[in-house]
Design a protein around this motif. Structure first.
Motif, PDB file in Angstrom:
ATOM      1  N   THR A  16     -49.680  41.990 -25.068  1.00  0.00           N
ATOM      2  CA  THR A  16     -49.591  40.841 -24.181  1.00  0.00           C
ATOM      3  C   THR A  16     -50.957  40.158 -24.119  1.00  0.00           C
ATOM      4  N   GLY A  17     -50.929  38.847 -24.225  1.00  0.00           N
ATOM      5  CA  GLY A  17     -52.168  38.084 -24.172  1.00  0.00           C
ATOM      6  C   GLY A  17     -52.842  37.905 -25.518  1.00  0.00           C
ATOM      7  N   ASP A  21     -50.607  31.832 -28.849  1.00  0.00           N
ATOM      8  CA  ASP A  21     -50.840  30.747 -27.891  1.00  0.00           C
ATOM      9  C   ASP A  21     -50.348  29.406 -28.420  1.00  0.00           C
ATOM     10  N   ASN A  91     -46.665  36.394 -17.763  1.00  0.00           N
ATOM     11  CA  ASN A  91     -46.067  36.756 -19.052  1.00  0.00           C
ATOM     12  C   ASN A  91     -44.755  37.509 -18.842  1.00  0.00           C
ATOM     13  N   ASN A 124     -47.150  34.116 -25.955  1.00  0.00           N
ATOM     14  CA  ASN A 124     -48.330  34.813 -25.461  1.00  0.00           C
ATOM     15  C   ASN A 124     -48.434  36.252 -25.970  1.00  0.00           C
TER      16      ASN A 124
END
Length: 138
Positions: A16-17, A21, A91, A124
């Motif tokens: 996650t992250g 993007d 998220n 994401n």
């Protein structure tokens, strides 16, 4: 009892992250690609699973599709699921499971996974697409 033929996985991002993007749009965008060997077995069963992390606004809509082939073709869609984000600005990992019970008689078949949706939603991470080919025969 069936027999395992092949298993492949495509990981675009594993956490996650760490996603690409990229904002969603109305045109489906590929996030996974695999080639499964089925060795000319008649009527192979192909099972898919995967997940994609999205961040956006409450009520944003999206669609996940699995397509037979490397390029998007609406005539080759073997699975489509639509969803709605349930939180605002956090998220959400969306998971899916599907099968291609009409997989072609071939040495190997390419499958790809796509996502589309509203532009306020961003990919994401994580992004994973897995396929397993098996035969229902002894």
């Amino acid at each position: 009892m069936g027999f395992f033929l092949d298993m492949r996985s495509s990981t675009n991002s594993s956490k996650t992250g760490e996603g690409p993007d990229i904002q969603l749009g109305s045109v489906p965008e590929r996030f996974g690609l695999i080639t499964l060997r089925t060795f000319l077995v008649p009527s192979p069963v192909v099972t898919f699973s995967g997940s994609i992390g999205l961040i956006g606004e409450l009520g944003d809509t999206y669609a996940v599709e699995i397509v037979r082939g490397a390029n998007y073709d609406p005539n080759e869609v073997v699975y489509r699921a639509e969803g709605v984000l349930g939180v605002n600005g956090a998220n959400e990992t969306q998971a899916f499971n599907a099968q291609d019970l009409s997989a072609p008689w071939a040495m190997q078949t390419v499958y790809s996974s796509y996502i589309s949706g509203v532009s306020t939603t961003v990919r994401n991470g994580p992004e994973v697409f897995t396929g397993i080919a098996s035969t229902p025969f002894l």
